[in-house]
Scaffold this active site. Structure first.
Site, mmCIF file in Angstrom:
data_model
loop_
_atom_site.group_PDB
_atom_site.id
_atom_site.type_symbol
_atom_site.label_atom_id
_atom_site.label_comp_id
_atom_site.label_asym_id
_atom_site.label_seq_id
_atom_site.Cartn_x
_atom_site.Cartn_y
_atom_site.Cartn_z
ATOM 1 N N SER A 1 -2.292 -73.030 20.940
ATOM 2 C CA SER A 1 -3.020 -71.716 20.646
ATOM 3 C C SER A 1 -2.321 -71.106 20.901
ATOM 4 C CB SER A 1 -4.215 -72.191 21.157
ATOM 5 O OG SER A 1 -4.743 -70.236 21.680
ATOM 6 N N GLY A 2 -2.117 -69.763 19.868
ATOM 7 C CA GLY A 2 -1.542 -68.414 21.027
ATOM 8 C C GLY A 2 0.007 -68.341 20.994
ATOM 9 N N ILE A 3 0.290 -68.104 22.094
ATOM 10 C CA ILE A 3 1.922 -67.828 22.788
ATOM 11 C C ILE A 3 2.437 -69.106 22.212
ATOM 12 C CG2 ILE A 3 3.624 -67.058 24.707
ATOM 13 C CD1 ILE A 3 1.330 -65.399 25.387
ATOM 14 N N ASP B 1 -1.180 -80.041 24.712
ATOM 15 C CA ASP B 1 -2.788 -79.053 25.289
ATOM 16 C C ASP B 1 -3.483 -80.319 25.841
ATOM 17 O OD1 ASP B 1 -2.979 -76.458 24.108
ATOM 18 O OD2 ASP B 1 -4.473 -77.273 24.206
ATOM 19 N N TYR C 1 -5.651 -65.380 39.405
ATOM 20 C CA TYR C 1 -4.184 -64.868 38.699
ATOM 21 C C TYR C 1 -3.386 -64.354 38.520
ATOM 22 C CZ TYR C 1 -3.400 -64.171 33.692
ATOM 23 O OH TYR C 1 -1.998 -64.815 32.411
HETATM 24 P P1 NAI Z 1 -4.526 -69.336 24.917
HETATM 25 O O1 NAI Z 1 -6.164 -68.961 25.345
HETATM 26 O O2 NAI Z 1 -4.374 -69.196 23.581
HETATM 27 O O3 NAI Z 1 -3.765 -70.515 24.988
HETATM 28 C C1 NAI Z 1 -3.671 -71.692 25.908
HETATM 29 C C2 NAI Z 1 -3.576 -73.269 26.142
HETATM 30 O O4 NAI Z 1 -3.597 -73.251 27.138
HETATM 31 C C3 NAI Z 1 -4.487 -73.649 25.119
HETATM 32 O O5 NAI Z 1 -4.345 -74.144 23.767
HETATM 33 C C4 NAI Z 1 -5.299 -74.556 26.302
HETATM 34 O O6 NAI Z 1 -5.880 -75.295 25.571
HETATM 35 C C5 NAI Z 1 -4.371 -74.781 26.720
HETATM 36 N N1 NAI Z 1 -4.565 -75.517 27.836
HETATM 37 C C6 NAI Z 1 -5.961 -74.608 28.739
HETATM 38 N N2 NAI Z 1 -5.633 -75.752 30.014
HETATM 39 C C7 NAI Z 1 -4.860 -76.595 29.789
HETATM 40 C C8 NAI Z 1 -4.564 -77.383 30.951
HETATM 41 N N3 NAI Z 1 -5.085 -77.610 32.155
HETATM 42 N N4 NAI Z 1 -3.811 -78.326 30.237
HETATM 43 C C9 NAI Z 1 -2.644 -78.306 29.291
HETATM 44 N N5 NAI Z 1 -3.272 -77.192 28.260
HETATM 45 C C10 NAI Z 1 -4.728 -76.237 29.297
HETATM 46 O O7 NAI Z 1 -3.570 -68.473 25.961
HETATM 47 P P2 NAI Z 1 -2.466 -67.550 26.078
HETATM 48 O O8 NAI Z 1 -2.281 -66.193 25.601
HETATM 49 O O9 NAI Z 1 -1.552 -68.250 24.923
HETATM 50 O O10 NAI Z 1 -1.214 -67.592 27.010
HETATM 51 C C11 NAI Z 1 -0.860 -68.529 26.822
HETATM 52 C C12 NAI Z 1 0.078 -68.066 28.809
HETATM 53 O O11 NAI Z 1 1.196 -67.092 28.456
HETATM 54 C C13 NAI Z 1 -0.355 -68.315 29.532
HETATM 55 O O12 NAI Z 1 0.116 -69.262 31.016
HETATM 56 C C14 NAI Z 1 -1.242 -66.961 29.780
HETATM 57 O O13 NAI Z 1 -1.348 -66.642 31.553
HETATM 58 C C15 NAI Z 1 -0.179 -66.208 29.352
HETATM 59 N N6 NAI Z 1 -0.163 -64.947 29.500
HETATM 60 C C16 NAI Z 1 -1.059 -64.373 28.464
HETATM 61 C C17 NAI Z 1 -0.795 -63.029 27.541
HETATM 62 C C18 NAI Z 1 -1.631 -62.095 26.988
HETATM 63 O O14 NAI Z 1 -1.794 -61.398 26.839
HETATM 64 N N7 NAI Z 1 -2.080 -63.754 25.892
HETATM 65 C C19 NAI Z 1 -0.164 -62.202 28.872
HETATM 66 C C20 NAI Z 1 0.458 -62.411 30.255
HETATM 67 C C21 NAI Z 1 0.524 -64.101 30.551
#
Ligand code: NAI
Length: 255
Positions: free
Chosen positions: A16-18, A37, A159
């Site tokens: 997902s996402g980033i 993931d 967090y």
């Molecule tokens: P997202 O929710 O779109 O993607 C996160 C992914 O991590 C998901 O696919 C989820 O299934 C996976 N995940 C969750 N728990 C897990 C686990 N125990 N083991 C393996 N995979 C797991 O989130 P996003 O926004 O892409 O975030 C990615 C990173 O960026 C995170 O570390 C988040 O804290 C960080 N981040 C995001 C920001 C934002 O504004 N979206 C800002 C700053 C940091």
């Protein structure tokens, strides 16, 4: 020549996402990408999209909080894919709850967030350390603007502590592994529109406005905005860069 030719890159939370954007970006630069993931289906979809676009990718289900599973995954990747030279610790969750809520919920937030965002980074890094040292590898950890303290936008102690921890871990590891030629850096995303904050954006549009009002570039970020810096930190373009955090926040932290 593509910037990551001949590299094998592991990206956690790449369903997902980033993480998904970074995985696709690395594949476009010639890396063979291992998409991990907890959500097996989402990981498979990322890998399929990469292959459909002509890249090299495979996916596996991994919960980064499970230490033994991480060790087993490192073995499986070594056997089935090859020696990993790039690791992106991206998997993470966010909850914006303070310390003053119902005790049970506060404790649960702490346990979940630290287990995934901080101990998960440790677990996966420790598991893949041998190939990364052998390859003079590159580690990219995803921090946050909460790797520093910001009172203007709400976060949670858990967090914020987890993302401070990611930065501390990044620096300590860079100091220890530098002599092996391993570079360790972090990226600090600002407000990036992903499924992570989809619900908050829908239910609390004021929060998104607050973020954007304080962002010099005047817009929310997209996952694609993280890709260039992530490629930079994994590639030889950053050969003398280690122990630092590249903020990708539209300037948020400077004002
Ligand atoms: P997202 O929710 O779109 O993607 C996160 C992914 O991590 C998901 O696919 C989820 O299934 C996976 N995940 C969750 N728990 C897990 C686990 N125990 N083991 C393996 N995979 C797991 O989130 P996003 O926004 O892409 O975030 C990615 C990173 O960026 C995170 O570390 C988040 O804290 C960080 N981040 C995001 C920001 C934002 O504004 N979206 C800002 C700053 C940091």
């Amino acid at each position: 020549m593509p910037l990551l030719q001949d590299h094998i890159a592991v990206v956690t939370g790449a369903g997902s996402g980033i993480g998904r954007a970074i995985a696709a970006g690395y594949a476009r630069e010639g890396a063979r990408v291992v998409v991990l993931d907890i959500n097996e289906k989402a990981a498979a979809e990322t890998a399929r999209e990469i292959r459909d676009a002509g890249g090299k990718a495979e996916s596996f289900a991994l919960d980064v909080t499970k230490r033994e599973a991480c060790v087993a995954m490192a073995r499986q990747v070594a056997d089935k894919v090859g020696p990993v030279s790039i690791l992106v610790n991206n998997a993470g969750i966010a909850r914006r709850n303070g310390m003053l809520g119902a005790a049970e919920a506060v404790v649960q937030d702490w346990e979940d967030i630290i287990a995934i965002n901080l101990t998960g980074v440790f677990n996966v890094t420790h598991a893949f350390l041998e190939p990364l040292r052998g390859a003079k590898g590159r580690i990219v950890n995803i921090g946050s603007i909460q790797s520093f303290l910001h009172l203007r936008t709400p976060s949670s102690p858990a967090y914020t502590a987890s993302k401070h921890g990611v930065l501390g871990f990044t620096r300590a590891l860079a100091a220890e592994l530098g002599k092996d030629g391993v570079r360790v850096n972090a990226i600090g995303p600002g407000f990036i529109e992903t499924p992570l904050n989809e619900k908050v954006r829908a239910s609390n549009p004021e929060l998104a406005k607050t973020f954007i009002a304080h962002t010099p570039l005047g817009r929310a970020g997209q996952p694609a905005d993280i890709v260039g810096p992530a490629v930079f930190l994994a590639s030889d373009l950053s050969a003398y860069v280690s122990g630092t955090i590249v903020m990708v926040d539209g300037g948020y932290r400077t004002v």
